[in-house]
Scaffold this active site. Structure first.
Site, PDB file in Angstrom:
ATOM      1  N   CYS A 161     -12.416  -2.318   3.110  1.00  0.00           N
ATOM      2  CA  CYS A 161     -12.732  -1.003   3.289  1.00  0.00           C
ATOM      3  C   CYS A 161     -14.403  -0.529   4.038  1.00  0.00           C
ATOM      4  O   CYS A 161     -14.378  -1.052   5.230  1.00  0.00           O
ATOM      5  CB  CYS A 161     -13.009   0.139   1.941  1.00  0.00           C
TER       6      CYS A 161
ATOM      7  N   HIS B  28      -8.310  -1.785  -0.869  1.00  0.00           N
ATOM      8  CA  HIS B  28      -8.978  -2.386  -1.823  1.00  0.00           C
ATOM      9  C   HIS B  28      -8.154  -3.456  -2.809  1.00  0.00           C
ATOM     10  O   HIS B  28      -7.670  -3.125  -3.846  1.00  0.00           O
ATOM     11  CB  HIS B  28      -9.399  -1.449  -2.901  1.00  0.00           C
TER      12      HIS B  28
ATOM     13  N   GLU C 114      -9.224  -5.536  -4.582  1.00  0.00           N
ATOM     14  CA  GLU C 114      -9.835  -5.803  -5.899  1.00  0.00           C
ATOM     15  C   GLU C 114      -9.570  -4.838  -7.208  1.00  0.00           C
ATOM     16  O   GLU C 114      -9.724  -4.999  -8.283  1.00  0.00           O
ATOM     17  CB  GLU C 114     -11.460  -5.712  -6.014  1.00  0.00           C
TER      18      GLU C 114
END
EC number: 4.3.3.6
Length: 192
Positions: free
Chosen positions: A78, A168, A170
């Site tokens: 991002c 994302h 994560e």
């Protein structure tokens, strides 16, 4: 093996937890000395303008740029992808500029326009991608590999040792992208 995670702002803790779960040492990058001895680097999501400003103020921009240009493997998500981009649509200056792409910031709109999508990603397969105020890649140079496209927009690329994602990884429980990133590091860390 040791992975540095830019820890100036943004979602670095989530990346840190995944890398540690995968059994790899992590160092939070906040100053130049933190770059010593790292085998890979993660540039997290967050606010790219703030991160870029802090990179310059702390004297980290040029050393990180040099490490990437010398072959340091990088995973950028991002805002991190925006930091890597050679060209940012409708902006005069880029930040690190090591990834030959044109990126459009906040391309999917405000936070309320965030969405999840089950994407197909080359080298990974189906992946549960989470997009939050995400950019997308408008164009790439000929030597950039496109890894995933969503609604006719490029959302994942690889350029040699640099992986850039609009989403994302994560924030999911799926560690395959981080594992793939670590696989890029292993050959070079053997010599460290």
């Amino acid at each position: 093996m040791k992975v540095g995670i830019l820890a100036l702002q943004g979602a670095f803790i989530e990346h840190e937890k995944i890398i540690q779960e995968l059994g790899v040492e992590v160092v939070e990058i906040r100053q130049r000395k933190d770059l010593e001895g790292i085998d890979g680097l993660i540039l997290p999501g967050g606010e790219s303008t703030v991160q870029g400003k802090l990179l310059r103020q702390l004297g980290l921009l040029k050393p990180i740029q040099q490490l990437i240009n010398e072959g340091l493997p990088v995973l950028a998500t991002c805002a991190g992808l925006i930091l890597l981009a050679k060209t940012i649509d409708q902006e005069e200056t880029a930040h690190l500029g090591t990834l030959p792409i044109v990126i459009k910031r906040n391309a999917y709109g405000r936070q309320l326009a965030s969405f999840d999508s089950d994407i197909d990603m080359r080298s990974i397969g189906h992946y549960p991608a989470i997009f939050i105020r995400a950019p997308y890649i408008e164009s790439v140079s000929d030597d950039v590999d496109i890894l995933s496209v969503v609604n006719n927009h490029i959302v994942a690329v690889q350029y040699h040792h640099q992986i850039g994602l609009s989403f994302h990884p994560e924030l999911t429980h799926d560690t395959r992208i981080h594992q793939y990133f670590l696989s890029l590091i292993q050959p070079s860390s053997q010599s460290s």
